[in-house]
Design a protein around this motif. Sequence first.
Motif, short mmCIF file in Angstrom:
data_model
loop_
_atom_site.label_atom_id
_atom_site.label_comp_id
_atom_site.label_asym_id
_atom_site.label_seq_id
_atom_site.Cartn_x
_atom_site.Cartn_y
_atom_site.Cartn_z
N ASN A 166 0.77 -1.60 -0.10
CA ASN A 166 0.06 -0.22 -0.02
C ASN A 166 0.83 1.34 -0.34
N VAL A 167 0.39 2.22 -0.53
CA VAL A 167 1.09 3.50 -0.86
C VAL A 167 1.25 4.31 0.99
N ILE A 168 2.05 4.85 1.26
CA ILE A 168 2.11 4.88 2.81
C ILE A 168 2.92 6.52 3.03
N ALA A 169 3.07 7.16 1.08
CA ALA A 169 3.35 8.70 1.45
C ALA A 169 3.87 9.01 0.06
N ILE A 170 3.37 10.55 -0.48
CA ILE A 170 2.89 10.57 -1.97
C ILE A 170 3.45 11.89 -1.42
N MET A 171 5.07 12.23 -2.11
CA MET A 171 5.71 13.56 -1.82
C MET A 171 5.97 14.72 -2.98
N ASP A 172 6.06 15.46 -3.28
CA ASP A 172 6.44 16.32 -3.73
C ASP A 172 7.98 16.01 -4.69
N GLY A 173 8.16 15.67 -6.09
CA GLY A 173 8.77 14.81 -6.89
C GLY A 173 9.84 16.12 -7.29
N GLU A 174 9.39 17.52 -7.39
CA GLU A 174 10.40 18.28 -7.72
C GLU A 174 11.78 19.10 -6.72
N ALA A 175 11.45 18.68 -5.80
CA ALA A 175 12.18 18.95 -4.45
C ALA A 175 13.21 18.39 -4.40
N ILE A 176 12.87 17.21 -4.01
CA ILE A 176 13.40 15.35 -4.05
C ILE A 176 14.62 15.62 -5.93
N THR A 177 14.08 15.77 -6.39
CA THR A 177 15.14 15.60 -7.82
C THR A 177 15.84 17.05 -7.69
N ALA A 178 15.66 17.83 -7.29
CA ALA A 178 16.30 19.21 -7.89
C ALA A 178 18.00 18.73 -5.90
N LYS A 179 17.79 19.19 -5.13
CA LYS A 179 17.89 18.24 -3.74
C LYS A 179 18.78 16.86 -4.42
N ARG A 180 18.78 15.71 -4.49
CA ARG A 180 19.76 14.68 -4.73
C ARG A 180 20.10 14.38 -6.07
N THR A 181 19.84 15.48 -6.83
CA THR A 181 20.35 15.31 -8.01
C THR A 181 21.88 16.17 -7.87
N ALA A 182 21.47 17.66 -6.94
CA ALA A 182 22.32 18.38 -6.54
C ALA A 182 23.68 17.86 -5.70
N ALA A 183 22.98 17.28 -4.84
CA ALA A 183 24.06 16.25 -3.47
C ALA A 183 24.85 15.54 -4.63
N VAL A 184 24.63 14.91 -4.88
CA VAL A 184 25.37 14.01 -6.17
C VAL A 184 25.86 14.81 -6.90
N SER A 185 26.13 15.58 -7.18
CA SER A 185 27.09 16.25 -7.87
C SER A 185 27.99 16.77 -7.18
N ALA A 186 27.63 17.39 -5.94
CA ALA A 186 29.06 17.84 -4.75
C ALA A 186 29.59 16.99 -3.77
N ILE A 187 29.15 14.79 -4.48
CA ILE A 187 29.84 13.85 -4.08
C ILE A 187 30.61 14.44 -5.17
N SER A 188 30.74 14.23 -6.59
CA SER A 188 30.98 13.97 -7.50
C SER A 188 32.25 15.22 -7.18
N ALA A 189 31.84 16.25 -7.25
CA ALA A 189 33.54 18.17 -6.79
C ALA A 189 34.05 17.16 -6.18
N LYS A 190 33.40 17.20 -3.82
CA LYS A 190 34.64 16.26 -3.33
C LYS A 190 35.59 15.16 -4.15
N LEU A 191 34.69 14.25 -4.65
CA LEU A 191 35.99 13.53 -5.45
C LEU A 191 36.86 13.39 -6.10
N PHE A 192 36.62 14.47 -7.34
CA PHE A 192 37.59 15.04 -8.28
C PHE A 192 37.43 16.34 -8.57
N SER A 193 36.78 16.87 -7.67
CA SER A 193 37.66 18.94 -7.96
C SER A 193 39.23 18.87 -7.93
#
Length: 312
Positions: free
Chosen positions: A103-130
């Motif tokens: 059963n569905v337990i939560a429905i949430m806005d995906g734009e905010a999740i997409t924006a933040k998780r994408t930027a966070a993963v880019s930040a991980i890449s920058a920590k490793l490669f910049s």
Amino acid sequence: MTESPVLLNKHEVERLLSYDDLISRLESVMGKFSKRDSSEIIQPVRSVVPIQQHNGFLGVMPAYLAAEGILSTKVVSFYQRAEGSSLPSTQATVLLFHPEHGNVIAIMDGEAITAKRTAAVSAISAKLFSPAFSEVLCILGSGQQARSHYDVLTKLFKFKEVRVWSRRKEMAQRFVNDLQGPVTVCGSVKEAVVGADVIVTATGASQPLLFGEWVKPGAHVAAVGACRPDWREMDDVLMREAVVYVDSREGATTESGDIILSGVEVFAELGEIINGTFPAQREKTTVFKSLGMGIQDAVSAKLVLEKWKKEH
């Protein structure tokens, strides 16, 4: 009798999702993904339905993380908007399910999740490669991804200069007006890119706009646009001169025009660097091609729900 699902809007998701918590969870799940233990994580490549008469696509991104007890899917639409359109190019919703009962337990806005998780993963890449001493950040684009990348990268790194370029200069100016720190609006991509240590491409481009001849040797590029096999943000020169990293090999070789059309070899996944099975070659020019993953949405949504439950 199952309870009604928790409904969380964009404002609530943004408030509850902090980069400090998110980055460590994303590092953990991407490391697990790259070990390829199918009993631990199941994540098919994104299913995409083209909506040709309206220049749009509908994507579905399911994921199951057995050990964490997370079952989720994101439904996302992305459209190539006409110039001057006030509509966002992407809109998304994330559904969390009860893994045992379905059963569905939560429905949430995906734009905010997409924006933040994408930027966070880019930040991980920058920590490793910049480069070890990164002083200049360049952001190509002025939408929601540009903003989230600015927020997390200026939080984690001490850049002396930040430059922004957008196809429409008034959009770049509006973007800069909303920010706290000093940012330079550049009149061309070349002006923004030359001499930059970290470059973010967050554009709606379908043809290359970032050229290797402009990129400083040893710079790091976090490329988050061009998510279709016939779209590109970067030219062959850059792709072939750089060491190329991705979030998922399967995703990159199916969906990324930058990789498919340039014919380059993927050196490693971000998770393989996190696991220590491949080296981070930060002394070389590096490209991290990010396409986004269902597991990133899944752990982000679980984190949001955990924080909401603590408050209630």
